[in-house]
Design an enzyme around this catalytic site. Sequence first.
Site, short mmCIF file in Angstrom:
data_model
loop_
_atom_site.label_atom_id
_atom_site.label_comp_id
_atom_site.label_asym_id
_atom_site.label_seq_id
_atom_site.Cartn_x
_atom_site.Cartn_y
_atom_site.Cartn_z
N ASP A 79 0.85 -1.19 0.00
CA ASP A 79 0.00 0.00 0.00
C ASP A 79 0.89 1.24 0.00
OD1 ASP A 79 -2.42 1.38 0.04
OD2 ASP A 79 -2.50 1.46 2.22
N ASP A 93 3.62 1.75 7.97
CA ASP A 93 2.36 1.03 7.79
C ASP A 93 2.44 -0.07 6.73
OD1 ASP A 93 -0.19 0.15 8.03
OD2 ASP A 93 -1.15 1.96 7.29
N ASN A 123 1.81 6.95 3.14
CA ASN A 123 2.59 6.01 3.95
C ASN A 123 4.09 6.26 3.84
OD1 ASN A 123 0.51 4.60 5.17
ND2 ASN A 123 0.28 3.18 3.45
#
Length: 329
Positions: free
Chosen positions: A203, A220, A208
């Site tokens: 992701d 994350d 992030n």
Amino acid sequence: MKTEHPFTELSPDMIIDAVESVAYQCDYRVLALNSYENRVYQIGIEDSDPVIGKFYRPDRWSDEQIIEEHEFTQELADEEISVVPPLALTDHHTLLNYKGFRFALYPRRGGRAPDVDDLSCLQIMGRHIGRIHSVGGRFVFQHRPVLSIDEFGDWAHEYLLTNNFIPEPLVPAYDSVAKGLLTDIRRVMEEVNFTRNIRLHGDCHMGNVLWRDDLPHFVDFDDARTGPPIQDLWMMLSGDREEQQQQLSKILAGYREFCDFNVSQLRLIEPLRSLRIMYHAAWIARRWEDPAFPRAFPFFDTERYWSQHILELREQWANLQEPALQVYD
């Protein structure tokens, strides 16, 4: 008696008790951070820096899957790659438990959003993702899933239809465009026939990445999974086609300093983008009983949202017919 949603039981007192159960002394400052899938807090510690507490959504990942994510981030940190692994606390465990809530604690790391308009910044980020992938390519995950059309496309399509989230007048249009899009996604995936999957961040969007001291710091890894390397690169692209080609060329210039890149993956960008769009809508639907989601996405159950979603899928279907982005040397 359990309340309607498990996270409603996660009170500030319980958060403090959970942190103090692993030998910290809290100063009773608890700040909720932006997170939907899990619950994440900055927790003040007496005579020390705050820690970040991540409380995992029940029934999403197994213990083995969470620990595998923790081990991956620690492996990256051991290679001096700037990620934030969880703290090893009770008996050197990183996955902790308090009254049925699984949680992990992290050191707090500050930073700002990367400057996406600065191509040199993108090249630096590409260099660091290349380092992450050079480690990620050593093995594949044993417990975490593989990025697949079945989960991100077929499941999303069926979930939205069978749970009646789409307004009835729009169901035929959604069903038609989703089926056509998935058919062409499979065609492109088969034509590319790219088989070298590695461990990914999963992701890797700009939210992030924290920029500090002229370096990116990746956070994350909750969506870490096995998949094609391009999955961690395409989410950094923005703007029109020409802008994306310039950005991609800079990212790959840095990436290739540490990791090989097969240019056939470039054809996977639009299929992967399409799958993410489909999955995101179904993800909101699946979490709709969580009170945080109607507050965060108040537009989700409106006809206007679904009309725009169908239009976005049509545009993605058209994008699949376009030539892949090119890389400038």
